[in-house]
Design an enzyme around this catalytic site. Sequence first.
Site, mmCIF file in Angstrom:
data_model
loop_
_atom_site.group_PDB
_atom_site.id
_atom_site.type_symbol
_atom_site.label_atom_id
_atom_site.label_comp_id
_atom_site.label_asym_id
_atom_site.label_seq_id
_atom_site.Cartn_x
_atom_site.Cartn_y
_atom_site.Cartn_z
ATOM 1 N N CYS A 64 0.853 -1.189 0.000
ATOM 2 C CA CYS A 64 0.000 0.000 0.000
ATOM 3 C C CYS A 64 0.888 1.239 0.000
ATOM 4 O O CYS A 64 1.909 1.270 0.678
ATOM 5 C CB CYS A 64 -0.896 0.047 1.239
ATOM 6 S SG CYS A 64 -1.974 -1.377 1.456
ATOM 7 N N CYS A 139 -2.659 -7.622 7.807
ATOM 8 C CA CYS A 139 -2.798 -7.091 6.456
ATOM 9 C C CYS A 139 -4.247 -6.674 6.248
ATOM 10 O O CYS A 139 -5.161 -7.471 6.472
ATOM 11 C CB CYS A 139 -2.386 -8.105 5.388
ATOM 12 S SG CYS A 139 -2.437 -7.421 3.710
ATOM 13 N N GLN A 243 -8.816 -11.294 -11.865
ATOM 14 C CA GLN A 243 -9.029 -9.957 -11.311
ATOM 15 C C GLN A 243 -8.836 -10.016 -9.796
ATOM 16 O O GLN A 243 -9.223 -10.971 -9.145
ATOM 17 C CB GLN A 243 -10.424 -9.442 -11.664
ATOM 18 C CG GLN A 243 -10.670 -9.262 -13.144
ATOM 19 C CD GLN A 243 -9.819 -8.168 -13.766
ATOM 20 O OE1 GLN A 243 -9.374 -7.243 -13.084
ATOM 21 N NE2 GLN A 243 -9.592 -8.263 -15.071
ATOM 22 N N PHE A 270 -7.591 -10.844 -25.658
ATOM 23 C CA PHE A 270 -6.816 -11.010 -24.421
ATOM 24 C C PHE A 270 -7.770 -11.579 -23.358
ATOM 25 O O PHE A 270 -7.895 -11.048 -22.247
ATOM 26 C CB PHE A 270 -6.225 -9.678 -23.940
ATOM 27 C CG PHE A 270 -5.409 -8.954 -24.983
ATOM 28 C CD1 PHE A 270 -4.064 -9.256 -25.169
ATOM 29 C CD2 PHE A 270 -5.987 -7.965 -25.768
ATOM 30 C CE1 PHE A 270 -3.315 -8.575 -26.129
ATOM 31 C CE2 PHE A 270 -5.247 -7.284 -26.718
ATOM 32 C CZ PHE A 270 -3.911 -7.586 -26.906
ATOM 33 N N GLU A 290 -6.511 -15.511 -26.995
ATOM 34 C CA GLU A 290 -5.574 -15.422 -25.877
ATOM 35 C C GLU A 290 -4.264 -16.105 -26.287
ATOM 36 O O GLU A 290 -4.283 -17.132 -26.973
ATOM 37 C CB GLU A 290 -6.173 -16.090 -24.640
ATOM 38 C CG GLU A 290 -5.237 -16.352 -23.495
ATOM 39 C CD GLU A 290 -4.616 -15.081 -22.926
ATOM 40 O OE1 GLU A 290 -3.387 -15.075 -22.733
ATOM 41 O OE2 GLU A 290 -5.359 -14.095 -22.684
ATOM 42 N N CYS A 362 -5.571 -1.981 -17.060
ATOM 43 C CA CYS A 362 -4.952 -1.860 -15.741
ATOM 44 C C CYS A 362 -3.850 -0.809 -15.753
ATOM 45 O O CYS A 362 -3.019 -0.773 -14.844
ATOM 46 C CB CYS A 362 -4.403 -3.211 -15.278
ATOM 47 S SG CYS A 362 -3.170 -3.921 -16.398
#
Length: 404
Positions: A64, A139, A243, A270, A290, A362
């Site tokens: 983070c 965490c 994901q 993809f 893919e 992303c």
Amino acid sequence: MTDISTADGPTIIRIAAKGDGVTADGRHVPMSAPGDRLRIDGGLDFGPHHADPPCRHYPLCGGCQLQHLDDESYAAYVRDRVAGALVGQGVEAGVVLPAIVSPPRSRRRAALRAGRFGRKVALGFSSENSHRIVDLSMCETLDPALFALLAPLRTLLAPMLGDRRAVQAKMTLADQGVDLLIEGVEADGLELAEALTGFAQRHGLARLSVDDGYGPQTRYEPEPVTISFGGIAVASPPYAFLQATKDGERALAEAVRPALADAAVWADLFCGMGTFALTLGEGKRVYAAEAARGLVLSLKAAANRAQRQVAADHRDLFRRPLTVEELNRFDAILLDPPRAGAREQAAQLAASQVPAIAYISCNPGSFARDAKMLAEGGYRLDSVQPVGQFRWSTHVELAAIFRR
């Protein structure tokens, strides 16, 4: 007399792409939040958007970078990352929606590093831009089912680790439980084999695999490991792409659903294991491409069992993108490329006549670059949905719809 060390200085007005706060005159200030005031001595007076980090390992842990932001500021950061990338390329969007951010403790996939330093085994994320392993005792991002394995994993890994030689423990939350892949260790001999099997049984693992440099070798898998999309179970290779959170996956799928609503025949480029081909493809004919052969075979088998009309194709879209003639056969195109984007495929799309394009990314930077090509080719960017699956990190995702 005014104490010059605490006199009012410039205020933080926004958060830059890499996580630093920025003042109106362009100064970058690490660990600051919008509304914080920079003192003349370089310290900070916290403003209303500066939060108390919920994790004791922050900011040393590289998992983070932004736990010092409150929820409002972090959501604004995620949205601004996307909007700023588009502005940088001169691309105008119909609307950049408010960000959807995954909740704490929801991450279902993670790669941790482990190392032995004397008698101690450290297991966790690395510090940012460093090989230092932060030994996690808590965490706030990992799903509790993944975090629960950390303490027993230290004991399991201890005899397999050489001093100061790091290995990776990669975990995925599958339909059957936790799928664990240990990379960089040699686990030869009866004693270690029994230890691995016993560990997997005691902790109810879905699968345990070891990769000593020659590819994953399954040591325990009582039943085939699957990941489900749209209610269809797909056989999953060890640590296959997924994901990061269920919430994020759902947000991305729902954001692009309108682009595919009227498409009887569409292509998923993809496609991975079929995250979107299966979730959004019911009642449709879908071509799915893919480059990873194992994922293509898994998708093909799952679609056949579910009697879905999915034509899965093993195809490297960087070296051999769909041509304009191939693209024009479809009512819509969905693409979800890796971080590098889809420059070659976007160029072909820009010259095509496909009515609608759904683009999941992303990386706001590579997306904006490809969006510029599409805009120059005559496409209109209708909407963009920013998504923060990697909560409190600078990693941002998005789903966009283009129409000709």
